[in-house]
Motif scaffolding. Structure first.
Motif, PDB file in Angstrom:
ATOM      1  N   UNK A 133       0.822  -1.208   0.000  1.00 50.38           N
ATOM      2  CA  UNK A 133       0.000   0.000   0.000  1.00 50.38           C
ATOM      3  C   UNK A 133       0.855   1.258   0.000  1.00 50.38           C
ATOM      4  N   UNK A 134       1.866   1.282   0.857  1.00 46.19           N
ATOM      5  CA  UNK A 134       2.621   2.517   1.071  1.00 46.19           C
ATOM      6  C   UNK A 134       3.733   2.730   0.047  1.00 46.19           C
ATOM      7  N   UNK A 135       3.891   1.843  -0.943  1.00 48.90           N
ATOM      8  CA  UNK A 135       4.838   2.115  -2.025  1.00 48.90           C
ATOM      9  C   UNK A 135       4.508   3.430  -2.715  1.00 48.90           C
ATOM     10  N   UNK A 136       3.228   3.631  -2.980  1.00 47.62           N
ATOM     11  CA  UNK A 136       2.801   4.806  -3.739  1.00 47.62           C
ATOM     12  C   UNK A 136       1.830   5.700  -2.970  1.00 47.62           C
ATOM     13  N   UNK A 137       1.305   5.234  -1.841  1.00 51.29           N
ATOM     14  CA  UNK A 137       0.174   5.911  -1.184  1.00 51.29           C
ATOM     15  C   UNK A 137       0.486   6.249   0.267  1.00 51.29           C
ATOM     16  N   UNK A 138      -0.261   7.221   0.770  1.00 51.92           N
ATOM     17  CA  UNK A 138      -0.197   7.578   2.178  1.00 51.92           C
ATOM     18  C   UNK A 138      -1.598   7.999   2.602  1.00 51.92           C
ATOM     19  N   UNK A 139      -1.864   7.952   3.913  1.00 52.28           N
ATOM     20  CA  UNK A 139      -3.171   8.317   4.461  1.00 52.28           C
ATOM     21  C   UNK A 139      -2.966   9.382   5.526  1.00 52.28           C
ATOM     22  N   UNK A 140      -3.772  10.412   5.463  1.00 47.45           N
ATOM     23  CA  UNK A 140      -3.602  11.573   6.338  1.00 47.45           C
ATOM     24  C   UNK A 140      -4.975  12.187   6.585  1.00 47.45           C
ATOM     25  N   UNK A 141      -5.116  12.904   7.693  1.00 50.12           N
ATOM     26  CA  UNK A 141      -6.338  13.663   7.966  1.00 50.12           C
ATOM     27  C   UNK A 141      -6.068  15.159   7.810  1.00 50.12           C
ATOM     28  N   UNK A 142      -7.027  15.860   7.222  1.00 49.97           N
ATOM     29  CA  UNK A 142      -6.881  17.304   7.078  1.00 49.97           C
ATOM     30  C   UNK A 142      -6.773  17.987   8.435  1.00 49.97           C
TER      31      UNK A 142
ATOM     32  N   UNK B 164       1.316  22.454   1.906  1.00 54.21           N
ATOM     33  CA  UNK B 164       2.752  22.215   2.075  1.00 54.21           C
ATOM     34  C   UNK B 164       3.053  20.720   2.140  1.00 54.21           C
ATOM     35  N   UNK B 165       2.179  19.945   2.783  1.00 56.83           N
ATOM     36  CA  UNK B 165       2.408  18.508   2.893  1.00 56.83           C
ATOM     37  C   UNK B 165       2.252  17.806   1.546  1.00 56.83           C
ATOM     38  N   UNK B 166       1.292  18.221   0.758  1.00 61.15           N
ATOM     39  CA  UNK B 166       1.135  17.645  -0.585  1.00 61.15           C
ATOM     40  C   UNK B 166       2.380  17.928  -1.421  1.00 61.15           C
ATOM     41  N   UNK B 167       2.918  19.122  -1.292  1.00 57.08           N
ATOM     42  CA  UNK B 167       4.147  19.449  -2.015  1.00 57.08           C
ATOM     43  C   UNK B 167       5.312  18.604  -1.530  1.00 57.08           C
ATOM     44  N   UNK B 168       5.430  18.420  -0.218  1.00 61.22           N
ATOM     45  CA  UNK B 168       6.483  17.584   0.338  1.00 61.22           C
ATOM     46  C   UNK B 168       6.406  16.157  -0.195  1.00 61.22           C
ATOM     47  N   UNK B 169       5.195  15.598  -0.206  1.00 56.91           N
ATOM     48  CA  UNK B 169       5.006  14.218  -0.641  1.00 56.91           C
ATOM     49  C   UNK B 169       5.213  14.055  -2.142  1.00 56.91           C
ATOM     50  N   UNK B 170       5.036  15.124  -2.885  1.00 56.85           N
ATOM     51  CA  UNK B 170       5.056  15.016  -4.336  1.00 56.85           C
ATOM     52  C   UNK B 170       3.794  14.369  -4.876  1.00 56.85           C
ATOM     53  N   UNK B 171       2.700  14.438  -4.117  1.00 57.74           N
ATOM     54  CA  UNK B 171       1.453  13.774  -4.516  1.00 57.74           C
ATOM     55  C   UNK B 171       0.867  14.435  -5.757  1.00 57.74           C
ATOM     56  N   UNK B 172       0.419  13.594  -6.689  1.00 55.56           N
ATOM     57  CA  UNK B 172      -0.232  14.088  -7.895  1.00 55.56           C
ATOM     58  C   UNK B 172      -1.730  13.838  -7.873  1.00 55.56           C
TER      59      UNK B 172
END
Length: 269
Positions: free
Chosen positions: A147-156, A192-200
């Protein structure tokens, strides 16, 4: 008012922070921004598991946020038997302890509602939403590393809100001005966290999380926001079979290949 949080992460003056450390530092800064907020009725109690459950939360982030993530699954805020106990988003105790193997002591907040005590990883209650969420991905992925190869789970939002009765309140239940102030702070951290993760791709779990993610990330180039129905027992759709709903939606988003043990697809092209 939320109680002061844990101390800042420490490293040598010349150390380059890891992704996990940078992510955690953003959360510590968010704690500082939230700790002086006051919440009017109907809120009577506010819990912040990023303070009293910091150790298991740090273990979760350190274990599973070691490299860039193409996909961020975004929840709204903690539930009383999930993240409020374990420090992990959708953190139903058995899945956090037995599948994610997250560890760490939890010290209950000084002001607890008598009907909502914090027992950490010893909590005997199961959160339905968390059991459905992590149970689905456990069956699909087999191992957390898949799961965590490409994904992460977070709360706003990291805060749990309780009424005087002990009823769980969501940010949508707050008075509009308080809600806008709170979520404005949280959305700045999310960007800022989305930028850190590089999430698309950011997948909001539930309509409210999806809407807030769209609002927060509207000006972020290359970031797409989609939605996934919430696994809450309050949802008639989820109660008819959330696993099937989630599988169909992930297939529509082109994510199933990334979440199977042999998956080699490229995320979010």
């Amino acid at each position: 008012m939320v109680e002061p949080g844990p101390p800042a992460l420490r490293g040598g003056p010349r150390d380059s922070p890891t992704l996990a450390q940078s992510f955690l530092e953003e959360e510590l800064q968010l704690n500082l921004a939230l700790q002086d907020l006051d919440f009017a009725e109907p809120v009577s109690y506010v819990y912040n598991p990023l303070e009293y459950a910091w150790e298991p939360h740090r273990d979760y982030v350190t274990r599973y946020c070691q490299g860039p993530k193409a996909v961020l699954f975004l929840g709204m805020n903690p539930g009383p038997f999930g993240m409020a106990q374990t420090g992990v988003p959708f953190g139903e105790v058995k899945h956090v302890r037995d599948w994610l193997a997250v560890r760490g002591p939890v010290t209950p907040p000084s002001r607890e509602h008598p009907k909502r005590p914090i027992r950490g990883l010893d909590c005997p209650n199961s959160e339905v939403s968390g059991a459905r969420f992590w149970g689905f991905f456990r069956a699909l992925c087999g191992h957390p590393e898949v799961f965590f190869r490409h994904c992460f789970v977070h709360n706003l939002c990291p805060l749990l809100f309780l009424a005087a009765s002990g009823k769980n309140l969501t940010p949508a239940d707050l008075p509009p001005s308080r809600r806008a102030h709170l979520l404005g702070i949280c959305e700045g951290t999310l960007r800022r966290q989305v930028e850190l993760l590089g999430a698309r791709l950011v997948v909001g779990i539930g309509r409210f999380a999806e809407q807030r993610a769209r609002r927060a990330l509207a000006g972020c180039p290359g970031v797409r926001v989609e939605g996934l129905p919430h696994p809450s027992p309050r949802s008639a759709l989820a109660n008819r079979g959330w696993d099937d709903v989630a599988r169909r939606r992930l297939d529509e988003l082109g994510l199933l290949a990334l979440l199977t043990p042999l998956g080699t697809g490229q995320a979010c092209q």
